[in-house]
Design an enzyme around this catalytic site. Structure first.
Site, PDB file in Angstrom:
ATOM      1  CG  ASP A 290      -1.799   1.191   1.300  1.00 22.17           C
ATOM      2  OD1 ASP A 290      -2.377   1.551   0.255  1.00 22.17           O
ATOM      3  OD2 ASP A 290      -1.926   1.784   2.379  1.00 22.17           O
TER       4      ASP A 290
ATOM      5  CG  ASP B 152      -4.238   7.100  -4.554  1.00 16.42           C
ATOM      6  OD1 ASP B 152      -3.501   6.529  -3.737  1.00 16.42           O
ATOM      7  OD2 ASP B 152      -5.471   7.097  -4.472  1.00 16.42           O
TER       8      ASP B 152
END
Length: 84
Positions: A3, A38
């Site tokens: 992640d 992001d």
């Protein structure tokens, strides 16, 4: 799969790490599926704010592809209709 930590941006507003560092870390630990850093859009934002976060995410996605070496990248699929 790793992640990127982008959820921390949503919670705290920023993270003290660059896209390049995120990709290098994921590569260093041998991740086979990596995620880019992001920019989450969040809740109750204006259309203009959403467009900014999507544009930055697209910019980072393109930059991530240039940085990777053998890793598959997973993305959330944020895009504008005219990008399809």
């Amino acid at each position: 799969m790793t992640d990127s930590g982008a959820y921390q941006i949503l919670v705290y507003g920023e993270v003290d790490v660059s896209q390049k560092e995120i990709v290098a870390y994921q590569e260093g630990i041998g991740s086979d599926i990596a995620t880019m850093l992001d920019i989450p859009t969040g809740w109750k934002v204006t259309k203009e704010q959403a467009e900014v976060t999507v544009a930055e995410t697209l910019h980072r996605a393109k930059a991530s592809l240039k940085l990777r070496r053998g890793m598959t990248f997973y993305g959330w699929g944020q895009y504008k209709a005219e990008d399809t």
